[in-house]
Design a protein around this motif. Structure first.
Motif, PDB file in Angstrom:
ATOM      1  N   SER A 169       1.962   5.570   9.411  1.00 35.26           N
ATOM      2  CA  SER A 169       2.519   6.284   8.248  1.00 35.26           C
ATOM      3  C   SER A 169       3.334   7.468   8.731  1.00 35.26           C
ATOM      4  O   SER A 169       2.914   8.182   9.651  1.00 35.26           O
ATOM      5  CB  SER A 169       1.378   6.796   7.368  1.00 35.26           C
ATOM      6  N   ILE A 275      -1.074  -0.434  10.614  1.00 33.07           N
ATOM      7  CA  ILE A 275      -1.846   0.530   9.810  1.00 33.07           C
ATOM      8  C   ILE A 275      -3.237   0.741  10.400  1.00 33.07           C
ATOM      9  O   ILE A 275      -4.026  -0.190  10.500  1.00 33.07           O
ATOM     10  CB  ILE A 275      -1.919   0.064   8.336  1.00 33.07           C
ATOM     11  N   TYR A 328       1.518   4.885   2.352  1.00 38.74           N
ATOM     12  CA  TYR A 328       1.982   3.588   2.856  1.00 38.74           C
ATOM     13  C   TYR A 328       2.906   2.925   1.835  1.00 38.74           C
ATOM     14  O   TYR A 328       2.474   1.998   1.112  1.00 38.74           O
ATOM     15  CB  TYR A 328       0.790   2.665   3.139  1.00 38.74           C
ATOM     16  N   GLN A 330       4.982   0.795   2.290  1.00 39.40           N
ATOM     17  CA  GLN A 330       5.081  -0.632   2.604  1.00 39.40           C
ATOM     18  C   GLN A 330       3.936  -1.446   1.999  1.00 39.40           C
ATOM     19  O   GLN A 330       4.017  -2.679   1.906  1.00 39.40           O
ATOM     20  CB  GLN A 330       5.139  -0.847   4.135  1.00 39.40           C
TER      21      GLN A 330
END
Ligand SMILES: Cc1cc2nc3c(=O)[nH]c(=O)nc-3n(C[C@H](O)[C@H](O)[C@H](O)COP(=O)(O)OP(=O)(O)OC[C@H]3O[C@@H](n4cnc5c(N)ncnc54)[C@H](O)[C@@H]3O)c2cc1C
Length: 427
Positions: A169, A275, A328, A330
């Motif tokens: 991140s 992540i 996040y 994404q």
């Protein structure tokens, strides 16, 4: 608490190891010690009391782990609210130094117990990261890291690029990693503690709510809602954020606050690979902090403050969706599979409290929202103290139960505090 409630739905309830084989109490019992509350605090106290030779019975109003313990984020984080220097300022150089060392070891207690009792709970010790949400917070985080380093803790400062790489991140400045920390499946851990208690000789009854506490001819009597009564020489209350009216003023000595979490579906490889590399877990430096981790199936679990009342719909969790999208982007559109919450107990001085309001009655309360290490270790220290009679076994002084002034206005306090912290975080 009036009726027995089944485990609320959550990711942890859906994926935990089976519940231990225990039944409600159906006839009167006499024991040396009775522990009330089947979370980390009660189970750790009972386990260590039994290991020290005390005849111990534990009762839980619902199922083992029904309270915050079976619903937590599962992040095992050492320490507490105060940094080492803060502890020295509060308690003086010598006592503060000792306190920092003792509270710095709380995660060790958890991982040691897991190993010693072979508890299957997805335990991972990859470290806990505290990323800074602002430049000012970065300085404070680095100072915190420096103080722990000076005590010999396995911690390191991280620059912004290192934080971004480990978290996956770009939402943060630098920060630090505490390698003493890690993660567990919290309900499996709690159930594993209960199994360890059973193996050590503790008698456990779940779905058994204590309705009263009264002293009679030097012994305690605890009538339960099912009709049976427990008689005991000593009683330990470990009811934390779910404390009711068992002891006058106890419920008003804490603020019981909700914390909520959401869990996505397992992340697809192209989104999930970056992540939380290596299984690290994180919670940021905001006053209204965000905390997050993955589970074994690759879900992303994000937690933060809850509403004052119990959640009733998905809209009570919307702020967590926004948090997830902020950290996040994404993963912002990933489906949410689970939403749940639970209650923590905050004390006015942000310390865990040990009280002895009457002969043979001990209380352990005030997890401060970081209770996996803290309440597990406090349970052990309380048991050590009860077995030895030496109060130096406790890292905090035994205090009297003090009600928080104007406790009935707590809804107002909490809203004002939330608004204030939100503003500070924004600034
Ligand atoms: C959503 C959420 C996320 C969290 N995340 C983390 C985290 O990542 N890391 C961390 O360290 N901490 C975390 N915490 C905090 C942690 O879960 C708590 O500090 C800890 O579980 C407190 O343990 P406890 O045993 O003191 O209380 P609890 O687990 O709440 O247990 C108290 C029990 O007492 C029982 N009880 C109450 N009254 C009676 C009665 N009259 N008779 C019998 N039984 C009774 C209740 O049913 C309850 O099960 C989180 C908490 C929540 C809610």
């Amino acid at each position: 608490m009036n009726e027995t409630q089944s485990m609320p739905p959550s990711l942890w309830a859906a994926t935990a190891e089976p519940a231990p084989p225990v039944q409600p109490l159906d006839s009167d019992r006499t024991t040396d010690v009775v522990v009330v509350g089947g979370g980390y605090a009660g189970l750790s106290t009972a386990l260590h009391l039994a290991e020290a030779g005390a005849q111990t019975l534990l009762v839980e109003a619902n199922q083992i782990g029904w309270g915050a313990s079976g619903r937590s984020g599962g992040q095992v984080i050492p320490g507490m609210k105060y940094d080492p220097d803060g502890m020295r300022r509060l308690f003086g150089d010598e006592a503060g130094h000792k306190m920092a060392q003792v509270f710095g070891a709380t995660a060790d207690h958890v991982f040691d117990l897991i190993e010693r009792h072979d508890i299957a709970c997805e335990a991972t010790r990859a470290g806990w990261i505290q990323p800074a949400h602002s430049k000012a917070a970065e300085s404070a985080a680095l100072e915190r890291c420096r103080q722990w380093q000076a005590l010999g803790a396995n911690v390191s400062a991280l620059n912004a690029a290192e934080v971004a790489d480990l978290l996956g991140s770009n939402a943060y400045h630098g920060g630090w990693i505490d390698r003493r920390g890690g993660s567990i499946q919290p309900l499996s851990y709690t159930r594993g503690l209960a199994r360890a208690c059973l193996a050590a000789g503790v008698t456990i009854h779940d779905r058994t709510a204590v309705s009263k506490l009264r002293q009679d001819a030097g012994a305690w009597q605890l009538p339960t809602e099912g009709g049976a009564t427990i008689r005991a020489r000593r009683v330990v209350l470990c009811t934390n954020g779910y404390t009711g009216a068992l002891w006058p003023g106890l419920r008003k000595s804490i603020i019981a606050a909700n914390s909520f979490q959401i869990a996505t579906a397992p992340l697809p490889e192209d989104i999930g690979a970056d992540i939380l590399k290596g299984g690290v877990v994180a919670s940021d430096t905001r006053n209204l902090l965000a905390y997050w981790r993955r589970d074994q199936a690759g879900r992303l679990i994000v937690g933060g403050r809850g509403t004052f009342d119990e959640p009733t719909s998905a809209s009570d969790f919307r702020h967590l969706n926004r948090m997830l999208a902020r950290i996040y982007p994404q993963a912002a559109d990933q489906p949410i599979e689970y939403r749940w919450g639970g209650r923590v107990a905050i004390t006015q001085d942000f310390l865990p409290h040990v009280h002895q309001p009457a002969d043979g009655l001990s209380v352990l309360i005030g997890c401060q929202g970081r209770g996996i290490g803290l309440q597990t270790a406090m349970g052990r220290w309380l048991a050590d103290y009860m077995a030895s009679g030496e109060s130096t076994r406790l890292p905090v002084p035994i205090t009297s139960v003090r009600q928080i002034p104007l406790h009935s206005l707590r809804r107002l306090y909490v809203s004002a505090m939330l608004a204030y912290y939100k503003m500070r975080d924004l600034l």
